[in-house]
Design an enzyme around this catalytic site. Structure first.
Site, PDB file in Angstrom:
ATOM      1  N   HIS A  23     -20.220 137.472  61.287  1.00  0.00           N
ATOM      2  CA  HIS A  23     -21.230 138.158  60.733  1.00  0.00           C
ATOM      3  C   HIS A  23     -20.052 138.013  59.088  1.00  0.00           C
ATOM      4  CE1 HIS A  23     -16.981 140.404  62.246  1.00  0.00           C
ATOM      5  NE2 HIS A  23     -17.309 141.037  61.259  1.00  0.00           N
ATOM      6  N   HIS A  68     -18.598 139.446  57.448  1.00  0.00           N
ATOM      7  CA  HIS A  68     -16.926 140.160  57.007  1.00  0.00           C
ATOM      8  C   HIS A  68     -16.013 139.260  56.208  1.00  0.00           C
ATOM      9  CE1 HIS A  68     -17.617 144.245  58.847  1.00  0.00           C
ATOM     10  NE2 HIS A  68     -18.267 144.012  57.081  1.00  0.00           N
ATOM     11  N   ASP A 113     -12.596 138.730  56.966  1.00  0.00           N
ATOM     12  CA  ASP A 113     -11.663 138.664  57.503  1.00  0.00           C
ATOM     13  C   ASP A 113     -12.312 137.713  59.338  1.00  0.00           C
ATOM     14  OD1 ASP A 113     -13.088 141.311  58.876  1.00  0.00           O
ATOM     15  OD2 ASP A 113     -11.990 141.028  60.302  1.00  0.00           O
ATOM     16  N   HIS A 114     -13.729 137.615  58.896  1.00  0.00           N
ATOM     17  CA  HIS A 114     -14.041 136.779  59.493  1.00  0.00           C
ATOM     18  C   HIS A 114     -14.958 135.214  58.519  1.00  0.00           C
ATOM     19  CE1 HIS A 114     -14.021 139.106  63.317  1.00  0.00           C
ATOM     20  NE2 HIS A 114     -14.374 140.021  61.657  1.00  0.00           N
ATOM     21  N   HIS A 134     -22.627 146.733  63.589  1.00  0.00           N
ATOM     22  CA  HIS A 134     -21.081 147.038  62.999  1.00  0.00           C
ATOM     23  C   HIS A 134     -21.754 146.381  61.612  1.00  0.00           C
ATOM     24  CE1 HIS A 134     -17.444 146.003  61.629  1.00  0.00           C
ATOM     25  NE2 HIS A 134     -17.176 144.715  61.619  1.00  0.00           N
ATOM     26  N   ASP A 145     -17.369 141.444  65.882  1.00  0.00           N
ATOM     27  CA  ASP A 145     -16.355 143.224  66.127  1.00  0.00           C
ATOM     28  C   ASP A 145     -17.870 144.079  67.008  1.00  0.00           C
ATOM     29  OD1 ASP A 145     -14.840 141.263  64.275  1.00  0.00           O
ATOM     30  OD2 ASP A 145     -15.412 142.641  62.798  1.00  0.00           O
ATOM     31  N   HIS A 195     -11.022 141.035  67.745  1.00  0.00           N
ATOM     32  CA  HIS A 195      -9.482 141.754  67.481  1.00  0.00           C
ATOM     33  C   HIS A 195      -8.523 141.958  68.181  1.00  0.00           C
ATOM     34  CE1 HIS A 195     -10.452 142.050  62.815  1.00  0.00           C
ATOM     35  NE2 HIS A 195     -11.568 142.028  63.121  1.00  0.00           N
TER      36      HIS A 195
HETATM   37 FE    FE Z   1     -13.780 141.847  61.956  1.00  0.00          FE
HETATM   38 ZN    ZN Z   2     -16.206 143.103  61.453  1.00  0.00          ZN
END
Ligand code: FE
Ligand code: ZN
Length: 255
Positions: free
Chosen positions: A56, A58, A60-61, A114, A133, A171
């Protein structure tokens, strides 16, 4: 030859994962939270990065994608539904598509909630699924772009995978998730056992992941919203599962 996995931490609590096909030498990073720890894992294993499979959009990915692609010229595979928000995409995929990493093959599962375009990669022959996530060990992702009903559908889709499927999530949230889950199912003995196990793993500095579909079915309240004892336990006996799921997710947001 079976797939090989290297799991390591990125940023504060993101998992980095490398999936390696010993037959062809192909190696995929599942998401790219940041480049440096992924490069370190590649150096330690001697594997050469050929693919990045994105779950996805985001940051942080995806923050590591551009640096890794510049260095390794790897292919970037991303969900069709949100590819425009992801850098350097080479190939977009959707539900029913197959993605190959060397000789390893994944089915793409759309798991919105998400984010709206979120996907999971299920390597059925290898009994592995990378769920980003959407599902966490004893938890589920925040419903940011979709609706709780969509997220409940996505939970059921992942729950339908074979019990021995190993799940890799985005995570390290397991211990906090268990604390919350025990407020929903205080008498679930499997959950109590998972807490003991996770505490030991954290103390030893080892990841609490992977989990399995079978283990999650017994202890993850987000996958258990259609069980009568879960509904009854939160004062919602007889209510539709989607309502129970929505309530559990709302409680988690406030926890
Ligand atoms: Fe994440
Ligand atoms: Zn995420």
């Amino acid at each position: 030859m079976p797939a090989q996995i290297r799991l390591f931490m990125c940023r504060s609590d993101n998992f980095g994962v490398l999936l390696h096909d010993p037959q062809t030498g192909a190696t995929a990073a599942i998401d790219a939270p940041e480049a440096a720890p992924i490069e370190k894992a590649l150096a330690e294993t001697g594997w050469k990065l050929t693919d990045i499979l994105v779950t996805h959009h985001h940051a942080d990915h995806t923050d590591g994608i551009e640096a890794l692609k510049a260095k390794y010229k790897c292919r970037v595979v991303a969900p069709a539904g949100e590819a425009a928000k992801i850098p350097a995409v080479d190939q977009t995929v959707r539900e029913g598509d197959t993605v190959k990493v060397g000789s390893l093959a994944a089915n793409v599962l759309e798991t919105p909630g998400h984010t709206l375009g979120h996907i999971a990669y299920w390597f059925h022959a290898d009994k592995l699924a990378f769920v980003g996530d959407t599902l966490f060990s004893i938890g589920c992702g925040r419903v940011i772009e979709g609706t709780p009903a969509q997220m409940w559908q996505s939970m059921q889709k992942l729950r339908a995978l074979p019990d021995d499927t190993e799940l890799y999530c985005g995570h390290e949230y397991t211990l906090a998730n268990i604390k919350f889950a025990r407020t929903i199912e205080p008498d679930n003995p499997v959950l109590a056992a998972r807490e003991v196990e996770a505490k030991k793993q954290i103390e030893e500095g080892t990841p609490t992941v992977p989990t399995t579909v079978g283990d999650e079915k017994l202890a993850n309240c987000f996958l258990r919203a259609d069980r009568p004892e879960v509904a009854a336990g939160i004062g919602m006996a007889g209510q539709p599962a989607v309502e129970v799921f929505t309530e559990i997710r709302a409680r988690k947001n406030k926890f």
